[in-house]
Scaffold this motif. Structure first.
Motif, PDB file in Angstrom:
ATOM      1  N   LEU A 159      35.049  -6.656 -58.294  1.00  0.00           N
ATOM      2  CA  LEU A 159      34.371  -6.052 -59.433  1.00  0.00           C
ATOM      3  C   LEU A 159      33.816  -4.706 -59.016  1.00  0.00           C
ATOM      4  CD1 LEU A 159      33.288  -6.267 -62.356  1.00  0.00           C
ATOM      5  CD2 LEU A 159      31.239  -7.374 -61.386  1.00  0.00           C
ATOM      6  N   LEU A 160      34.142  -3.680 -59.802  1.00  0.00           N
ATOM      7  CA  LEU A 160      33.601  -2.342 -59.615  1.00  0.00           C
ATOM      8  C   LEU A 160      32.819  -1.985 -60.859  1.00  0.00           C
ATOM      9  CD1 LEU A 160      36.690  -0.479 -58.079  1.00  0.00           C
ATOM     10  CD2 LEU A 160      34.701  -1.404 -56.868  1.00  0.00           C
ATOM     11  N   SER A 161      31.530  -1.733 -60.646  1.00  0.00           N
ATOM     12  CA  SER A 161      30.671  -1.494 -61.796  1.00  0.00           C
ATOM     13  C   SER A 161      29.667  -0.405 -61.468  1.00  0.00           C
ATOM     14  CB  SER A 161      29.937  -2.780 -62.192  1.00  0.00           C
ATOM     15  OG  SER A 161      29.003  -2.526 -63.222  1.00  0.00           O
ATOM     16  N   PRO A 162      29.373   0.462 -62.389  1.00  0.00           N
ATOM     17  CA  PRO A 162      28.347   1.484 -62.157  1.00  0.00           C
ATOM     18  C   PRO A 162      26.931   0.961 -62.294  1.00  0.00           C
ATOM     19  CG  PRO A 162      29.282   1.775 -64.336  1.00  0.00           C
ATOM     20  CD  PRO A 162      30.058   0.672 -63.690  1.00  0.00           C
ATOM     21  N   ASP A 163      26.792  -0.300 -62.711  1.00  0.00           N
ATOM     22  CA  ASP A 163      25.459  -0.882 -62.873  1.00  0.00           C
ATOM     23  C   ASP A 163      24.914  -1.345 -61.524  1.00  0.00           C
ATOM     24  OD1 ASP A 163      25.773  -0.452 -65.593  1.00  0.00           O
ATOM     25  OD2 ASP A 163      26.618  -2.483 -65.909  1.00  0.00           O
ATOM     26  N   VAL A 164      23.618  -1.429 -61.448  1.00  0.00           N
ATOM     27  CA  VAL A 164      22.952  -1.869 -60.219  1.00  0.00           C
ATOM     28  C   VAL A 164      23.169  -3.358 -60.043  1.00  0.00           C
ATOM     29  CG1 VAL A 164      20.744  -2.074 -59.022  1.00  0.00           C
ATOM     30  CG2 VAL A 164      21.236  -0.056 -60.412  1.00  0.00           C
ATOM     31  N   ASP A 165      23.620  -3.710 -58.857  1.00  0.00           N
ATOM     32  CA  ASP A 165      23.847  -5.110 -58.495  1.00  0.00           C
ATOM     33  C   ASP A 165      22.690  -5.555 -57.595  1.00  0.00           C
ATOM     34  OD1 ASP A 165      24.714  -7.594 -57.821  1.00  0.00           O
ATOM     35  OD2 ASP A 165      26.733  -6.979 -57.205  1.00  0.00           O
ATOM     36  N   GLN A 166      21.840  -6.429 -58.170  1.00  0.00           N
ATOM     37  CA  GLN A 166      20.646  -6.832 -57.433  1.00  0.00           C
ATOM     38  C   GLN A 166      20.993  -7.632 -56.174  1.00  0.00           C
ATOM     39  OE1 GLN A 166      17.655  -5.774 -58.415  1.00  0.00           O
ATOM     40  NE2 GLN A 166      16.726  -6.667 -56.554  1.00  0.00           N
ATOM     41  N   GLU A 167      21.986  -8.473 -56.298  1.00  0.00           N
ATOM     42  CA  GLU A 167      22.374  -9.272 -55.123  1.00  0.00           C
ATOM     43  C   GLU A 167      22.927  -8.383 -54.012  1.00  0.00           C
ATOM     44  OE1 GLU A 167      25.241 -13.108 -54.013  1.00  0.00           O
ATOM     45  OE2 GLU A 167      25.174 -12.290 -56.062  1.00  0.00           O
ATOM     46  N   LEU A 168      23.758  -7.402 -54.393  1.00  0.00           N
ATOM     47  CA  LEU A 168      24.292  -6.472 -53.403  1.00  0.00           C
ATOM     48  C   LEU A 168      23.182  -5.609 -52.797  1.00  0.00           C
ATOM     49  CD1 LEU A 168      26.784  -5.198 -52.018  1.00  0.00           C
ATOM     50  CD2 LEU A 168      26.956  -3.648 -53.991  1.00  0.00           C
ATOM     51  N   GLN A 169      22.230  -5.251 -53.616  1.00  0.00           N
ATOM     52  CA  GLN A 169      21.121  -4.450 -53.110  1.00  0.00           C
ATOM     53  C   GLN A 169      20.273  -5.238 -52.115  1.00  0.00           C
ATOM     54  OE1 GLN A 169      18.739  -2.874 -56.278  1.00  0.00           O
ATOM     55  NE2 GLN A 169      17.635  -1.441 -54.954  1.00  0.00           N
ATOM     56  N   ASN A 170      20.022  -6.499 -52.413  1.00  0.00           N
ATOM     57  CA  ASN A 170      19.261  -7.329 -51.469  1.00  0.00           C
ATOM     58  C   ASN A 170      20.056  -7.588 -50.197  1.00  0.00           C
ATOM     59  OD1 ASN A 170      17.178  -7.483 -53.349  1.00  0.00           O
ATOM     60  ND2 ASN A 170      17.987  -9.358 -54.277  1.00  0.00           N
ATOM     61  N   LEU A 171      21.370  -7.755 -50.349  1.00  0.00           N
ATOM     62  CA  LEU A 171      22.208  -8.048 -49.190  1.00  0.00           C
ATOM     63  C   LEU A 171      22.300  -6.858 -48.236  1.00  0.00           C
ATOM     64  CD1 LEU A 171      23.928 -10.507 -48.292  1.00  0.00           C
ATOM     65  CD2 LEU A 171      25.909  -9.331 -49.231  1.00  0.00           C
ATOM     66  N   THR A 172      22.291  -5.661 -48.772  1.00  0.00           N
ATOM     67  CA  THR A 172      22.388  -4.445 -47.941  1.00  0.00           C
ATOM     68  C   THR A 172      21.024  -3.806 -47.697  1.00  0.00           C
ATOM     69  OG1 THR A 172      22.794  -3.104 -49.924  1.00  0.00           O
ATOM     70  CG2 THR A 172      24.714  -3.969 -48.758  1.00  0.00           C
ATOM     71  N   GLU A 173      19.941  -4.501 -48.071  1.00  0.00           N
ATOM     72  CA  GLU A 173      18.574  -4.005 -47.876  1.00  0.00           C
ATOM     73  C   GLU A 173      18.362  -2.665 -48.545  1.00  0.00           C
ATOM     74  OE1 GLU A 173      17.740  -4.006 -43.734  1.00  0.00           O
ATOM     75  OE2 GLU A 173      17.838  -6.194 -43.558  1.00  0.00           O
ATOM     76  N   GLY A 174      18.912  -2.526 -49.746  1.00  0.00           N
ATOM     77  CA  GLY A 174      18.702  -1.347 -50.559  1.00  0.00           C
ATOM     78  C   GLY A 174      19.594  -0.168 -50.241  1.00  0.00           C
ATOM     79  N   ARG A 175      20.500  -0.306 -49.288  1.00  0.00           N
ATOM     80  CA  ARG A 175      21.359   0.830 -48.939  1.00  0.00           C
ATOM     81  C   ARG A 175      22.485   1.026 -49.955  1.00  0.00           C
ATOM     82  NH1 ARG A 175      20.485  -1.574 -43.982  1.00  0.00           N
ATOM     83  NH2 ARG A 175      22.472  -2.693 -44.130  1.00  0.00           N
ATOM     84  N   VAL A 176      23.014  -0.071 -50.526  1.00  0.00           N
ATOM     85  CA  VAL A 176      24.101   0.022 -51.501  1.00  0.00           C
ATOM     86  C   VAL A 176      23.627  -0.678 -52.773  1.00  0.00           C
ATOM     87  CG1 VAL A 176      26.533  -0.434 -51.969  1.00  0.00           C
ATOM     88  CG2 VAL A 176      25.759  -0.072 -49.611  1.00  0.00           C
ATOM     89  N   PRO A 177      23.073   0.048 -53.687  1.00  0.00           N
ATOM     90  CA  PRO A 177      22.581  -0.620 -54.910  1.00  0.00           C
ATOM     91  C   PRO A 177      23.690  -0.991 -55.892  1.00  0.00           C
ATOM     92  CG  PRO A 177      22.166   1.734 -55.032  1.00  0.00           C
ATOM     93  CD  PRO A 177      22.738   1.470 -53.666  1.00  0.00           C
TER      94      PRO A 177
END
Length: 252
Positions: free
Chosen positions: A84-102
Motif C-alpha cells: 500500500l502506497l498512501s500519502p496519508d500518515v500511517d500511525q503504525e508505520l510512524q510508531n514502528l520507525t519512531e517518527g522517522r517515516v510517517p
C-alpha cells in the motif's frame, strides 16, 4: 505443499525477529553513545568512548555471524513488495520507525526499497572500476618485489652470519669447568668443604705441633742486652787490675 510453505514462512519470520532484536541492540548502543557525546562531553573520557565503540562493534559482529549462520534463510532470495502506497500518515508505520517515516508514499518507497546505489553513485563507481582496470601496476609491483628481495637478502645474510658465529663458538675449547664452578659457588654461599674455627682449635689441642722451621727466634730484650754488657765490662776491669798488681816493682 501448503504446510511446507507455511513452515518456511514461519522460519523466515523467526529469523527476521532475531535480526530485528539484534539491530535494536545496535541502535540502543549507538543512541547511548550519542547521548553521552551530547550531554557528558565535559566529563567524557577517551576510555569511555572506546568502551562504547567496542560494544557497538561486538553487536555488529554478532549480527554478521547471525546472517552467515547456515540455519539462517537466504534473505536475498526474497523480495519486498509494498502492498500500500498512501500519502496519508500511517500511525503504525510512524510508531514502528519512531517518527522517522510517517507515511509510505511514491517518493519514499524507492529510497527505502532500493537494492542498488543511486544512478549517480553507480556511474561514479563504474568509472572508478574502469580506471582501476586500465591502470598498469607493473611499476609498483616491480618496486615492491625489489624491496622484498632486499629485505630477504638482508635477513638471509644475517642468518648465515649468526649460524657461523654459533658454529665457531661451539668449536672453541671450554675455558671453565662446571664442576669447579659449582664447588666454588657452594663454598662461597654455603661454606661447603671449608673447616670451621672450632675444628682448627681442636686440632691444635690434640697435640699437633708446628715444625721447627716455623718457630721464630725472638730477639733479646733491651734489659738483657744491658746486663750482658755490664758483666763484660766488670770482667775486663778485674782482669786489668790483677795484671797491674802482679807487675808492680815493690812486690818482689
Amino acid at each position: 505443499m501448503q504446510s511446507n510453505t507455511s513452515k518456511e514462512d514461519k522460519h523466515v519470520d523467526d529469523a527476521l525477529d532475531t535480526l530485528i532484536q539484534q539491530i535494536q541492540q545496535i541502535r540502543t548502543s549507538i543512541n547511548a553513545l550519542m547521548v553521552k557525546l551530547e550531554t557528558e562531553y565535559t566529563t567524557l573520557t577517551w576510555l569511555n568512548v572506546l568502551d562504547n565503540f567496542a560494544l557497538i562493534s561486538s553487536n555488529i559482529n554478532s549480527l554478521t555471524r547471525m546472517i552467515k549462520n547456515p540455519k539462517m534463510p537466504l534473505l536475498k532470495n526474497y523480495a519486498i513488495v509494498p502492498l500500500l502506497l498512501s500519502p496519508d500518515v500511517d500511525q503504525e508505520l510512524q510508531n514502528l520507525t519512531e517518527g522517522r517515516v510517517p507515511m509510505f508514499t511514491h517518493e519514499v518507497a524507492p529510497n527505502y526499497l532500493r537494492t542498488k546505489p543511486f544512478p549517480e553513485v553507480e556511474d561514479k563507481l563504474s568509472a572508478l572500476q574502469a580506471k582501476a582496470a586500465n591502470t598498469s601496476h607493473e611499476k609498483q609491483i616491480t618496486t615492491l618485489n625489489k624491496l622484498l628481495n632486499n629485505v630477504y637478502e638482508a635477513v638471509k645474510t644475517r642468518k648465515e652470519s649468526a649460524e657461523n658465529d654459533f658454529g665457531q663458538k661451539s668449536l672453541m675449547q671450554p675455558t671453565s669447568s662446571p664442576n669447579d664452578t659449582a664447588v666454588l659457588v657452594s663454598a662461597i654461599m654455603c661454606g661447603k668443604g671449608l673447616k670451621s674455627h672450632s675444628q682448627a682449635a681442636s686440632g691444635m689441642s690434640s697435640g699437633v705441633h708446628q715444625p721447627l722451621q716455623d718457630q721464630r727466634i725472638m730477639p733479646p730484650t733491651p734489659q738483657a742486652m744491658v746486663g750482658s754488657e755490664t758483666n763484660k765490662a766488670s770482667s775486663t776491669v778485674r782482669t786489668t787490675i790483677k795484671a797491674a798488681a802482679s807487675s808492680h816493682p815493690y812486690n818482689r
